[in-house]
Design a protein around this motif. Structure first.
Motif, PDB file in Angstrom:
ATOM      1  N   ASP A 103      -3.835   0.855  -3.110  1.00  0.00           N
ATOM      2  CA  ASP A 103      -4.103  -0.439  -2.520  1.00  0.00           C
ATOM      3  C   ASP A 103      -4.247  -1.549  -3.089  1.00  0.00           C
TER       4      ASP A 103
ATOM      5  N   MET B  98       0.805  -1.170  -0.087  1.00  0.00           N
ATOM      6  CA  MET B  98       0.080   0.058  -0.119  1.00  0.00           C
ATOM      7  C   MET B  98       1.071   1.239   0.079  1.00  0.00           C
TER       8      MET B  98
ATOM      9  N   GLY C 289      -8.332  -1.942  12.169  1.00  0.00           N
ATOM     10  CA  GLY C 289      -7.432  -2.173  13.520  1.00  0.00           C
ATOM     11  C   GLY C 289      -8.144  -2.245  14.832  1.00  0.00           C
TER      12      GLY C 289
ATOM     13  N   HIS D  17     -11.299  -1.870   4.937  1.00  0.00           N
ATOM     14  CA  HIS D  17     -10.235  -2.887   4.269  1.00  0.00           C
ATOM     15  C   HIS D  17      -9.090  -3.190   5.146  1.00  0.00           C
ATOM     16  N   HIS D  18      -8.890  -2.568   6.048  1.00  0.00           N
ATOM     17  CA  HIS D  18      -7.616  -2.692   6.962  1.00  0.00           C
ATOM     18  C   HIS D  18      -7.972  -2.291   8.303  1.00  0.00           C
TER      19      HIS D  18
ATOM     20  N   THR E 185      -1.248   0.703  10.618  1.00  0.00           N
ATOM     21  CA  THR E 185      -1.371   0.098   9.336  1.00  0.00           C
ATOM     22  C   THR E 185       0.038   0.497   8.392  1.00  0.00           C
TER      23      THR E 185
ATOM     24  N   ASN F 181      -3.815   2.881  13.846  1.00  0.00           N
ATOM     25  CA  ASN F 181      -3.976   0.965  13.797  1.00  0.00           C
ATOM     26  C   ASN F 181      -2.598   0.698  13.087  1.00  0.00           C
TER      27      ASN F 181
ATOM     28  N   LEU G 121      -9.719   2.591   4.640  1.00  0.00           N
ATOM     29  CA  LEU G 121      -8.881   1.710   5.483  1.00  0.00           C
ATOM     30  C   LEU G 121      -9.761   1.197   6.679  1.00  0.00           C
TER      31      LEU G 121
END
Length: 120
Positions: free
Chosen positions: A54, A1, A75, A72-73, A24, A22, A69
Motif C-alpha cells: 500500500d 494497492m 469504508g 487507512h482505507h 476497496t 468496503n 485497511l
C-alpha cells in the motif's frame, strides 16, 4: 494497492472479504503466476502470504492487513468494532487462526512445494 495472495489460502480469503466488504480498490496478484510470486519474494523473503503493498508500504499477515485497511482505507462497514466487541473479535480471530486455520493451511502450503520437498 496490491494484494499478493493465493486463491486456496484462508488467510488470503480473510483479506479479500475485508477488501470486498468496503469496495476497496486493489490489484490482485495471484501467487500461482510466476511474476507475482517473484514480486512477493522481493517484498518478503519468507514468501508467506497474504501481503498487501500500500503506497510503498509492505503490510504482512492477514489480521494486520485487516486492521490496516480499517485504519487507512475505512469504508461504510467497520471491520473491527470498538471496545469489548473488538477485543472479542480479535480473540476469536487469533483462536481460529492459531488452532483451526494454521493446521489446515499446512496442507495447502505443502501442496505448493515441489513434490520432493513435501512432508510425508
Amino acid at each position: 494497492m496490491k494484494l499478493y495472495a493465493h486463491p486456496f489460502s484462508s488467510y488470503s480469503q480473510k483479506v479479500l472479504i475485508a477488501l470486498y466488504e468496503n469496495a476497496t480498490l486493489f490489484e490482485y496478484r495471484n501467487l500461482e503466476e510466476p511474476a507475482a510470486s517473484a514480486e512477493l519474494a522481493a517484498l518478503w523473503p519468507l514468501k508467506r502470504f497474504p501481503v498487501l503493498l500500500d503506497d510503498g508500504r509492505c503490510i504482512l499477515e492477514s489480521s494486520t492487513i485487516v486492521a490496516h485497511l480499517q485504519a487507512h482505507h475505512p469504508g461504510p462497514v467497520s471491520l473491527i468494532p470498538p471496545g469489548d466487541a473488538g477485543l472479542e473479535v480479535h480473540m476469536l480471530d487469533r483462536v481460529f487462526d492459531n488452532y483451526v486455520m494454521t493446521p489446515m493451511q499446512k496442507v495447502v502450503l505443502d501442496a505448493l512445494r515441489p513434490v520432493a520437498d513435501r512432508d510425508r
